[in-house]
Design an enzyme around this catalytic site. Structure first.
Site, PDB file in Angstrom:
ATOM      1  N   ARG A 111       0.849  -1.053   0.040  1.00 23.66           N
ATOM      2  CA  ARG A 111       0.047  -0.164  -0.178  1.00 23.66           C
ATOM      3  C   ARG A 111       0.896   1.236  -0.111  1.00 23.66           C
ATOM      4  O   ARG A 111       2.022   1.049   0.461  1.00 23.66           O
ATOM      5  CB  ARG A 111      -0.774  -0.005   1.132  1.00 23.66           C
ATOM      6  CG  ARG A 111      -1.602  -1.270   1.536  1.00 23.66           C
ATOM      7  CD  ARG A 111      -2.791  -0.695   2.395  1.00 23.66           C
ATOM      8  NE  ARG A 111      -3.316  -1.956   3.109  1.00 23.66           N
ATOM      9  CZ  ARG A 111      -4.351  -2.178   3.812  1.00 23.66           C
ATOM     10  NH1 ARG A 111      -5.425  -0.839   3.412  1.00 23.66           N
ATOM     11  NH2 ARG A 111      -4.515  -2.896   4.682  1.00 23.66           N
ATOM     12  N   HIS A 450     -20.592  44.178  -8.286  1.00 26.55           N
ATOM     13  CA  HIS A 450     -21.730  44.897  -7.441  1.00 26.55           C
ATOM     14  C   HIS A 450     -22.708  43.820  -6.967  1.00 26.55           C
ATOM     15  O   HIS A 450     -23.079  43.737  -5.716  1.00 26.55           O
ATOM     16  CB  HIS A 450     -22.739  46.142  -8.553  1.00 26.55           C
ATOM     17  CG  HIS A 450     -23.841  46.616  -7.939  1.00 26.55           C
ATOM     18  ND1 HIS A 450     -23.489  47.488  -6.881  1.00 26.55           N
ATOM     19  CD2 HIS A 450     -24.947  46.520  -8.203  1.00 26.55           C
ATOM     20  CE1 HIS A 450     -24.829  47.788  -6.590  1.00 26.55           C
ATOM     21  NE2 HIS A 450     -25.602  47.212  -7.311  1.00 26.55           N
ATOM     22  N   CYS A 817      -9.289  46.424   3.507  1.00 25.49           N
ATOM     23  CA  CYS A 817     -10.822  46.335   3.268  1.00 25.49           C
ATOM     24  C   CYS A 817     -11.502  45.545   2.284  1.00 25.49           C
ATOM     25  O   CYS A 817     -12.813  45.677   1.969  1.00 25.49           O
ATOM     26  CB  CYS A 817     -11.664  47.697   3.569  1.00 25.49           C
ATOM     27  SG  CYS A 817     -11.314  49.202   2.281  1.00 25.49           S
TER      28      CYS A 817
HETATM   29  C1  PEP Z   1     -11.212  47.787  -2.992  1.00 23.63           C
HETATM   30  O1  PEP Z   1     -10.782  48.342  -4.011  1.00 23.63           O
HETATM   31  O2  PEP Z   1     -10.384  47.114  -2.275  1.00 23.63           O
HETATM   32  C2  PEP Z   1     -12.631  48.258  -2.177  1.00 23.63           C
HETATM   33  C3  PEP Z   1     -12.742  47.883  -0.984  1.00 23.63           C
HETATM   34  O3  PEP Z   1     -13.222  49.140  -2.684  1.00 23.63           O
HETATM   35  P1  PEP Z   1     -14.324  48.798  -3.827  1.00 23.63           P
HETATM   36  O4  PEP Z   1     -14.528  47.079  -3.705  1.00 23.63           O
HETATM   37  O5  PEP Z   1     -15.493  49.412  -3.411  1.00 23.63           O
HETATM   38  O6  PEP Z   1     -13.900  49.294  -5.253  1.00 23.63           O
END
Ligand code: PEP
Ligand code: MG
Length: 874
Positions: A111, A450, A817
């Protein structure tokens, strides 16, 4: 505290025990074996291979059939094999390659052994060494059956003979049948089935080694991100026969329930069978309790062994066992695959029992598939017809009725039906539909389009970029087949699949153990986790992971509401400016007031308007008509003004700070509404912590100009006692390269890694998903750069910017972010750069929170028990 120290001591003792195995103990296996690579097993300590686990079992004095290992790098010779086989003969009391011995002949399984379990991907061969004469001498049914199976499997795996050329093995395998199988083998292989055990063994070893490169193993490694650079070791182990007689059998035992995590044995057992009969599906096993009635003593022995193994590894184990004439043998143990809920429960129980500290439990927790714990999922795919697969942009499964037009959505919503809203791509006009829908599908758009961003904020399932899909005005088309509005669909935003039909959904129960881990993570994490939330609904959805505040409020999403949009559209088109201005201004003040009140002193970071203005303009004839009616302006006028705002390359056009410079009244309005709201809320006795963030800055001068205007606005308000400051969003390479300026002039810096990735890689974030997938399959990208940071490009610029900034201003708040803020691998990287804040959408918060705590515990070497205690108090 006592429990904590106790668990530390227990864990250390266990680790020392593991090391003792490999370093100090006189291991018969290692010292005797000419093939043994001590280094290989030493590396095995923390992620043992099959052989490593077997070795540990032997040392625990668990009955394991004798075995030896051939490391993948080790060339082997017949002489070397003979030495090892001699040892097996001594240990087992059986004889190798002697045709006179009958059933006391030594037969082995060959194996694979690798440190990561790759179930079913690599090949193995049982009963090696068995020949016609052995079976004839013994003349036992089980040996004839085993011999026939050997011919079949050997033919298939060593000689690539199509297995369907062999007939089904009859219930009572016989000599005549064996002769027939030998004949078929000879016909297809061109030589007679080898009666020399050594020849069988050498071919079997090479076959297992070569199976490392079979196509299913290659695709599995690619999928599981396992490096292909090594190879596979081979374990040769004495065969024991679960099909020996009626006092024999075989089965699988999980030491804890792999579905629920309950502390109970769970498994299956078959009387007079071999493990491989069960795995191949040729036989349906019974429950483990069958063994208790069949062979009570063997059951008791097995139970004791299982407890010993579970206790030793401090982990739920998946144990393969065979009983040969009432004697229990353990063939394999490995950590059992389990559901996420079971994993959380098991770890949490170990903590409660004082066996593991919470830190170690969290370190052990794997974050893959965590979504399973809190998102609905499909129990099975019964009755569903797959229509395509795109990107799982917002997780969770849901069924609903297909709706494309606003009026269909409104009609279905009014009768309380689940709606799956479909769009070729989503626009601002679609927000009303998205809000009413239970799930969303789009033909184009990536993870950051979006529709994806909005649905994630709302915690609704969404699938984007479905290549096969075309969305028409009242139907969808998939590969030439049309499905009208009203069709029942099921979508899975975790895997990205869409189906026709209604799927059986399972809504997970609230998992208290996850809460425990989240609560602990909140206390120990050196990285703060904020929510990307644009509205009160988003913030409420995010509360489940207890965010520190809102790290990114995309203010434009507030304008997408039906109540706001016409006034904002009128204003940007320059129609009824005063009326539109006063309406928008009042609405914005209300929006911010509501959020600040709810946040009650937690941080609110509002990003000033970012997207190009044309994104707000009506994009359907219906929407244009509604606007013309509402503002009492002709349709022609609206069309004319709107066309003046069109841009060829809007993502690189008039957006973010550029709007703030070229249309300063927009930012003025937002800032004034923010200050008014802050003033109002603070006067009501509610603390306010407000960040105003300037997006899409290219050069320092833009920031200076806009910040100056913000400071001038502030003078008009009584902001005493209000905490507020002005920061910059670095999302254009140019601003990252001029980071030293922002280190001195901005109060905080947040990296927008979505745009940064788009611009550094020159790759559209909206419509390149199909290409990225292709690149991943070709090995050009190891992961999607919009989900996991592309370290060799975006990572380098981030690293340069962070180093520059922290040298100048070591105390400045640095955060991320973009979507990467919710990705554990990227979080690891951000931590190494000194970033101590991430902001992500509600659905990614759980994972991000745990990932931040994990990286803190793994990298913060100073985090001993006393500093941990201090943090907890803080
Ligand atoms: C980014 O560009 O990482 C961001 C947080 O802004 P958006 O996604 O709204 O362009
Ligand atoms: Mg951006």
């Amino acid at each position: 505290m006592l429990t904590y120290f106790k668990s530390c001591v227990i864990l250390k003792v266990r680790i020392i025990r593991l090391w003792c195995f490999f370093l100090n103990f006189p291991l018969s296996f290692s010292q005797e074996s000419s093939f043994f690579s001590e280094e290989a097993l030493r590396q095995d300590v923390f992620s043992p291979s099959k052989a490593g686990y077997l070795k540990m079992l032997e040392t625990l004095q668990v009955p394991v059939p004798p075995f030896f290992l051939i490391p993948y790098l080790h060339p082997f010779s017949l002489e070397g094999l003979q030495e090892e086989l001699l040892r097996l003969q001594i240990k087992s009391g059986k004889v190798w390659n002697d045709q006179e011995t009958g059933q006391s002949g030594l037969f082995v399984s060959v194996r694979s052994s690798f440190k990561v379990s790759m179930p079913g991907m690599l090949d193995s061969l049982l009963n090696v060494g068995l020949t016609f004469n052995h079976a004839l001498k013994a003349n036992k049914e089980y040996l004839w059956r085993s011999y026939i199976k050997l011919i079949c499997h050997y033919g298939k795996l060593v000689e690539q003979i199509d297995e369907t050329v062999f007939p089904k093995i009859s219930k009572t395998a016989t000599r005549e049948e064996a002769i027939e199988f030998e004949r078929i083998f000879q016909e297809h292989a061109g030589y007679s089935f080898p009666q020399d055990a050594n020849e069988q063994l050498i071919k079997a070893i090479n076959m297992v080694r070569n199976s490392w490169n079979n196509s299913r193993a290659q695709s599995y490694r690619l999928h599981e991100k396992i490096s292909s650079s090594s190879g596979v070791d081979v374990v040769i182990q004495v065969m024991v026969f679960g099909n020996f007689n009626q006092f024999s059998g075989t089965g699988i035992l999980f030491t804890q329930n792999p579905s629920t995590g309950k502390k109970e044995f769970f498994g299956e057992y078959s009387i007079q069978a071999q493990g491989e009969d069960i795995v191949s599906g040729g036989m349906t096993p019974g429950p483990l309790s069958l063994l208790e009635t069949h062979l009570p003593c063997a059951y008791k022995t097995l139970k004791d062994i299982a407890e010993k193994i579970d206790n030793f590894f401090v982990d739920m184990q998946d144990i393969e066992f065979t009983i040969e004439q009432k004697k229990v043998w353990i063939l394999q143990t490995r950590p059992g695959k389990r559901t996420k809920t079971a994993e959380l429960r098991i770890l949490s129980r170990y903590v409660a029992e004082g066996v593991l500290s919470m830190q170690d439990a969290l370190k052990r927790l794997s974050l893959n598939g965590l979504e399973q714990v809190y998102h609905s999922y499909l129990e099975n795919l019964e009755g569903l017809e797959n229509l395509g697969k795109g990107l799982g942009a917002s997780p969770g499964a849901i069924f609903g009725i297909l709706a494309i037009r606003q009026e269909t959505v409104d009609f279905l919503a009014s009768s309380g039906r689940n709606i799956i809203f479909a769009a070729q791509e989503t626009h601002c006009d679609d927000v009303a539909c998205i809000l009413k829908a239970s799930g969303v599908i789009t033909a184009t758009g990536g993870m950051t389009c979006h529709g994806a961003v909005v649905t994630r904020g709302l915690g609704k399932p969404c699938v984007t970029s479905v290549q096969e899909l075309k969305v028409h005005c009242d139907s969808i088309e998939v590969c030439g087949q049309f499905f009208p509005e009203g069709t029942l669909l099921t979508i899975d935003g975790t895997t990205g699949n869409i189906w026709k039909g209604r799927g059986a959904l399972k809504v997970p129960e609230k998992c208290e153990e996850l809460e425990e881990f989240l609560e602990f993570s909140h206390r120990v994490s050196a990285i703060k986790v904020y929510a990307n939330a644009d509205t009160l609904e988003d913030w409420n959805a995010a509360l489940a992971f207890n965010p520190e505040g809102i790290g990114l409020c995309r203010s434009e999403h507030m304008f997408f509401k039906n109540t706001h949009l016409p006034w904002f559209q009128g204003w940007i088109l320059g129609l009824q400016e005063d009326l539109c201005f006063s309406r928008i201004s009042a609405l914005q003040e209300e929006d911010y007031t509501t959020l600040l009140k709810q946040l009650n002193g937690k941080r609110l970071t509002v990003r000033l308007l970012d997207p190009p203005l044309h994104e707000f303009l009506p994009c359907t004839f219906e929407a244009e008509k509604t606007l013309s009616h509402q503002l009492e302006v002709s349709l022609e006028k609206i069309k004319e003004l709107a066309s003046g705002l069109k841009e060829n390359n809007p993502m690189l056009g008039k957006r973010g700070a550029r709007l703030g410079i070229l249309r300063p009244e927009i930012y003025d309005l937002q800032v004034q509404s923010l200050f008014k709201a802050a003033e109002r809320v603070h006067k009501e006795g509610i603390p306010v912590d407000l960040g105003i963030m300037i997006p899409f800055v290219t050069v320092p001068e833009e920031f200076t100009m806009i910040k100056k205007r913000i400071l001038q606005r502030a003078i008009w308000h009584d902001l005493t006692g209000v905490i507020w400051n002005v920061g910059v969003m670095i999302e254009i390479p140019s601003s990252a390269l001029q980071a030293s300026f922002f280190a001195q002039e901005a109060d905080f810096i947040c990296f927008g890694t979505n745009d940064l990735t788009q611009m550094i890689l020159g790759l559209s974030r909206d419509d390149t998903a199909y290409m990225i997938e292709k690149y991943q399959s070709l090995g050009i990208f190891s992961k999607d750069p919009f989900q996991s940071i592309h370290e060799s490009s975006v990572g380098k610029i981030l690293s340069f910017a962070c180093e520059t900034i922290l040298k100048i201003n070591p105390n400045i708040s640095l955060s991320v972010c973009g979507e990467h803020a919710g990705d554990p691998e990227s979080i690891d990287f951000f931590y190494s750069l000194g970033i101590r804040g991430v902001s992500c959408s509600a659905y990614r918060g759980f994972k991000a929170k745990l990932a931040c705590a994990k990286v803190t515990l793994e990298k913060d070497s100073f985090l001993d028990s006393s500093s941990l205690k201090n943090r907890q108090i803080a």
